[in-house]
Scaffold this motif. Structure first.
Motif, PDB file in Angstrom:
ATOM      1  N   ASP A  25       0.828  -1.213   0.000  1.00  0.00           N
ATOM      2  CA  ASP A  25       0.000   0.000   0.000  1.00  0.00           C
ATOM      3  C   ASP A  25       0.860   1.260   0.000  1.00  0.00           C
ATOM      4  O   ASP A  25       0.543   2.250  -0.682  1.00  0.00           O
ATOM      5  CB  ASP A  25      -0.933   0.012   1.216  1.00  0.00           C
ATOM      6  CG  ASP A  25      -2.008  -1.072   1.140  1.00  0.00           C
ATOM      7  OD1 ASP A  25      -2.220  -1.606   0.038  1.00  0.00           O
ATOM      8  OD2 ASP A  25      -2.606  -1.386   2.193  1.00  0.00           O
ATOM      9  N   LYS A  41       2.509   1.763  -3.458  1.00  0.00           N
ATOM     10  CA  LYS A  41       1.565   2.176  -4.502  1.00  0.00           C
ATOM     11  C   LYS A  41       1.334   3.691  -4.528  1.00  0.00           C
ATOM     12  O   LYS A  41       0.802   4.221  -5.507  1.00  0.00           O
ATOM     13  CB  LYS A  41       0.228   1.450  -4.321  1.00  0.00           C
ATOM     14  CG  LYS A  41       0.255   0.014  -4.822  1.00  0.00           C
ATOM     15  CD  LYS A  41      -1.116  -0.644  -4.689  1.00  0.00           C
ATOM     16  CE  LYS A  41      -1.107  -2.033  -5.315  1.00  0.00           C
ATOM     17  NZ  LYS A  41      -2.409  -2.712  -5.158  1.00  0.00           N
ATOM     18  N   ALA A  58       3.264  -4.552  -6.102  1.00  0.00           N
ATOM     19  CA  ALA A  58       2.612  -3.271  -6.389  1.00  0.00           C
ATOM     20  C   ALA A  58       2.630  -2.977  -7.890  1.00  0.00           C
ATOM     21  O   ALA A  58       1.642  -2.487  -8.447  1.00  0.00           O
ATOM     22  CB  ALA A  58       3.289  -2.146  -5.613  1.00  0.00           C
ATOM     23  N   ASN A  71       4.057  -0.735  -9.768  1.00  0.00           N
ATOM     24  CA  ASN A  71       3.979   0.629 -10.300  1.00  0.00           C
ATOM     25  C   ASN A  71       5.282   1.419 -10.193  1.00  0.00           C
ATOM     26  O   ASN A  71       5.356   2.552 -10.672  1.00  0.00           O
ATOM     27  CB  ASN A  71       2.904   1.413  -9.528  1.00  0.00           C
ATOM     28  CG  ASN A  71       3.237   1.544  -8.042  1.00  0.00           C
ATOM     29  OD1 ASN A  71       3.298   0.544  -7.337  1.00  0.00           O
ATOM     30  ND2 ASN A  71       3.462   2.758  -7.583  1.00  0.00           N
TER      31      ASN A  71
END
Length: 311
Positions: free
Chosen positions: A71, A74, A106, A108
């Motif tokens: 989290d 991200k 993730a 990204n």
């Protein structure tokens, strides 16, 4: 070009706080991982709050909670890890494997900079035990990063000035001697000293630069490539006094490692490679791999200026 969002893991650590500062100064939206194991360490809590006051975002996450790391990752484009790898403090390099997994999941992240910032571990396969463990662990992290196809930059920052220049490279102190100094061998091996503020500045400069993608970048500011003898001479000029020099031969230095504790042996092994072997400067670096060539606009701190702090 829009500046990347940055997550610093280990932001309250020695080099981490320099990275956070540089990220904010260079205009990046900056996140600092707030780990629950900070406990009752009021100094670190106050540092986190000071980062927040300067505009950084604090994001909760734990190495024991995979989803919390995912989290956090991200939220950003770039992850920089600065957790400690020195044995005399805390040695947590392998925890980065959990961070690599979070970055992979993730999906990204445009750039990951793992915790290195010293000698290039790829050149230290021959290093003495037990200090070799540090380089082996860093190479294990590199392998995991590359196996996961994570875009990365490795930063080889050589010798931190506050640890290795301010004390004229003496062990067991962070202040320069004013009477006697130990000289490693003939003291004529070239060493690279870098102010930690400059480590932060150069590191952040690399994160949006396509020239540094999937490369090792060396911090070798030309005026700071000095022998130990030259460093001592700079100090002598500043205090107007010659020091009594006590050379220690390679043989005697290696002999002195026997019987000391693990952390001291590891540190002494690194000193051996730097000051007797010349591992920081015994290979060529191209202009596209050297930070001061890539970013000539950075006014880096010269060691004569750095040493003035100690007069």
């Amino acid at each position: 070009m829009e500046k990347s969002k940055v997550l610093v893991v280990g932001g309250t650590g020695y080099i981490g706080r320099k990275i956070v500062k540089a990220s904010l100064e260079q205009g990046h939206e900056t996140y600092v991982l707030q780990r629950p194991d900070i406990g009752l360490d009021t100094e670190k809590v106050q540092m986190l709050l000071s980062f927040k006051k300067q505009g950084a975002h604090l994001v909760e996450g734990s190495f024991s909670d995979h989803q919390s790391l995912v989290d956090a990752v991200k939220l950003v484009d770039v992850v920089i890890c600065t957790i400690s790898g020195v044995h005399f403090r805390s040695h947590n390099l392998m925890m980065q494997l959990k961070l690599v997994e979070a970055i992979k999941d993730a999906g990204n992240v445009k750039r990951f900079i793992p915790s290195e910032f010293g000698m290039d571990p790829a050149r230290m396969g021959h290093a003495l035990e037990p200090g070799r463990a540090t380089f082996d662990e860093k190479m294990t992290i590199r392998q995991a990063i590359e196996d996961a196809n994570i875009p990365h930059t490795y930063i080889s920052a050589n010798c931190f000035a506050a640890y290795m220049a301010g004390n004229l490279s003496q062990m067991g102190t962070l202040f320069p001697p004013r009477n006697k100094v130990v000289l490693y061998g003939n003291g004529n091996v070239k060493v690279v000293y870098v102010d930690e503020e400059d480590v932060g500045t150069y590191t952040i400069k690399t994160i949006d630069d396509p020239r540094t993608l999937n490369k090792t970048i060396y911090l070798r500011p030309p005026e700071n490539i000095l022998t130990q003898r030259e460093l001592i001479q700079e100090w002598e000029k500043l205090i107007g006094k010659q020091l009594e020099i006590s050379p220690i031969s390679q043989h005697d230095f290696l002999s002195s490692m026997k019987g000391v504790d693990f952390a001291s042996q590891a540190g002494m092994g690194h000193f051996y490679h730097i000051f007797y072997e010349g591992c920081l400067t015994n290979f060529e670096v191209g202009d596209e791999e050297e930070a001061s060539k890539l970013y000539p606009e950075v006014q880096y701190t010269h060691m004569d200026e750095f040493l003035k702090l100690y007069v």
